[in-house]
Design a protein around this motif. Sequence first.
Motif, short mmCIF file in Angstrom:
data_model
loop_
_atom_site.label_atom_id
_atom_site.label_comp_id
_atom_site.label_asym_id
_atom_site.label_seq_id
_atom_site.Cartn_x
_atom_site.Cartn_y
_atom_site.Cartn_z
N SER A 110 -34.84 -20.99 -27.74
CA SER A 110 -36.00 -21.52 -27.03
C SER A 110 -36.39 -20.63 -25.86
CB SER A 110 -35.70 -22.92 -26.50
OG SER A 110 -36.73 -23.35 -25.64
N ARG A 111 -37.66 -20.29 -25.79
CA ARG A 111 -38.15 -19.48 -24.67
C ARG A 111 -37.91 -20.18 -23.34
NH1 ARG A 111 -44.17 -17.58 -26.00
NH2 ARG A 111 -43.90 -16.82 -23.88
N ASN A 112 -37.93 -21.48 -23.35
CA ASN A 112 -37.79 -22.23 -22.10
C ASN A 112 -36.38 -22.16 -21.51
OD1 ASN A 112 -40.46 -23.08 -22.28
ND2 ASN A 112 -39.92 -24.88 -23.47
N TRP A 113 -35.43 -21.67 -22.28
CA TRP A 113 -34.04 -21.58 -21.82
C TRP A 113 -33.86 -20.44 -20.82
CZ3 TRP A 113 -30.23 -24.78 -21.73
CH2 TRP A 113 -28.91 -24.36 -21.60
N TYR A 114 -34.81 -19.51 -20.80
CA TYR A 114 -34.63 -18.27 -20.05
C TYR A 114 -35.39 -18.28 -18.73
CZ TYR A 114 -32.42 -17.02 -24.32
OH TYR A 114 -31.56 -17.02 -25.38
N ASN A 115 -34.74 -17.72 -17.71
CA ASN A 115 -35.27 -17.75 -16.37
C ASN A 115 -36.13 -16.54 -16.05
OD1 ASN A 115 -32.19 -18.83 -16.34
ND2 ASN A 115 -33.50 -20.13 -15.08
N TYR A 116 -35.79 -15.40 -16.63
CA TYR A 116 -36.49 -14.16 -16.31
C TYR A 116 -36.85 -13.43 -17.61
CZ TYR A 116 -34.37 -15.11 -11.81
OH TYR A 116 -33.97 -15.71 -10.65
N TRP A 117 -38.00 -12.77 -17.56
CA TRP A 117 -38.51 -12.04 -18.71
C TRP A 117 -38.94 -10.64 -18.30
CZ3 TRP A 117 -38.76 -13.74 -23.72
CH2 TRP A 117 -38.46 -15.08 -23.93
N GLY A 118 -38.67 -9.69 -19.20
CA GLY A 118 -39.18 -8.35 -19.02
C GLY A 118 -40.61 -8.22 -19.51
N GLN A 119 -41.20 -7.07 -19.27
CA GLN A 119 -42.59 -6.86 -19.64
C GLN A 119 -42.78 -6.53 -21.10
OE1 GLN A 119 -44.03 -3.88 -16.93
NE2 GLN A 119 -44.33 -5.34 -15.28
N GLY A 120 -41.74 -6.14 -21.77
CA GLY A 120 -41.84 -5.85 -23.19
C GLY A 120 -42.01 -4.37 -23.49
N THR A 121 -41.49 -3.99 -24.63
CA THR A 121 -41.64 -2.63 -25.11
C THR A 121 -42.01 -2.69 -26.59
OG1 THR A 121 -40.58 -0.45 -25.25
CG2 THR A 121 -39.20 -2.35 -25.74
N GLU A 122 -42.94 -1.83 -26.98
CA GLU A 122 -43.47 -1.90 -28.33
C GLU A 122 -42.65 -1.05 -29.29
OE1 GLU A 122 -47.64 -1.33 -28.39
OE2 GLU A 122 -47.83 -1.63 -30.55
N VAL A 123 -42.33 -1.64 -30.43
CA VAL A 123 -41.64 -0.95 -31.51
C VAL A 123 -42.54 -0.99 -32.74
CG1 VAL A 123 -39.67 -1.00 -33.09
CG2 VAL A 123 -39.34 -1.48 -30.64
N THR A 124 -42.84 0.18 -33.27
CA THR A 124 -43.67 0.28 -34.48
C THR A 124 -42.90 1.03 -35.55
OG1 THR A 124 -45.69 0.32 -33.14
CG2 THR A 124 -45.87 1.03 -35.43
N VAL A 125 -42.75 0.40 -36.71
CA VAL A 125 -42.02 1.00 -37.81
C VAL A 125 -42.99 1.29 -38.93
CG1 VAL A 125 -40.08 0.75 -39.39
CG2 VAL A 125 -40.00 -0.36 -37.15
N SER A 126 -43.12 2.55 -39.27
CA SER A 126 -44.03 2.95 -40.34
C SER A 126 -43.30 3.00 -41.67
CB SER A 126 -44.65 4.30 -40.02
OG SER A 126 -43.65 5.30 -39.95
N SER A 127 -44.03 2.69 -42.72
CA SER A 127 -43.41 2.68 -44.06
C SER A 127 -43.49 4.04 -44.72
CB SER A 127 -44.11 1.64 -44.94
OG SER A 127 -45.49 1.91 -45.02
#
Length: 127
Positions: A110-127
């Motif tokens: 659950s997202r609500n369980w967490y107190n702090y969040w990072g900004q995110g990093t994008e991962v793209t996997v090409s076929s």
Amino acid sequence: VQQQASGGGLVQAGGSLRLSCAVSGFKISEHYVIAWFRQAPGKGREVVSCISHEGGRKYYADSVRGRFSILRDNAKKEGYLYLDSLEPEDTAVYYCAAALNWGARSLLQSRNWYNYWGQGTEVTVSS
């Protein structure tokens, strides 16, 4: 407290990446559970993996078990997610998060369980 996830990028299917979650601010790393979530385009945010305070307990989503590995280094106040055998379906923005407590699977998911969040990093996997 600021968190940043780093290490994302573009990779071919079958490739590998290492994501890093550096937690800055006061000393909290050893006092927090670290988790990784991801959000694919057009989909909700889902938990990928979690690691307990001292690293003795780990959780992996079925979709990544056996391919991803979660680790932490409390001395460096960092958490890591190693992504191997990447598939196009792994394409998403990956977020690190921190929670005070370990819990049942439903809580860790659950997202609500967490107190702090990072900004995110994008991962793209090409076929």
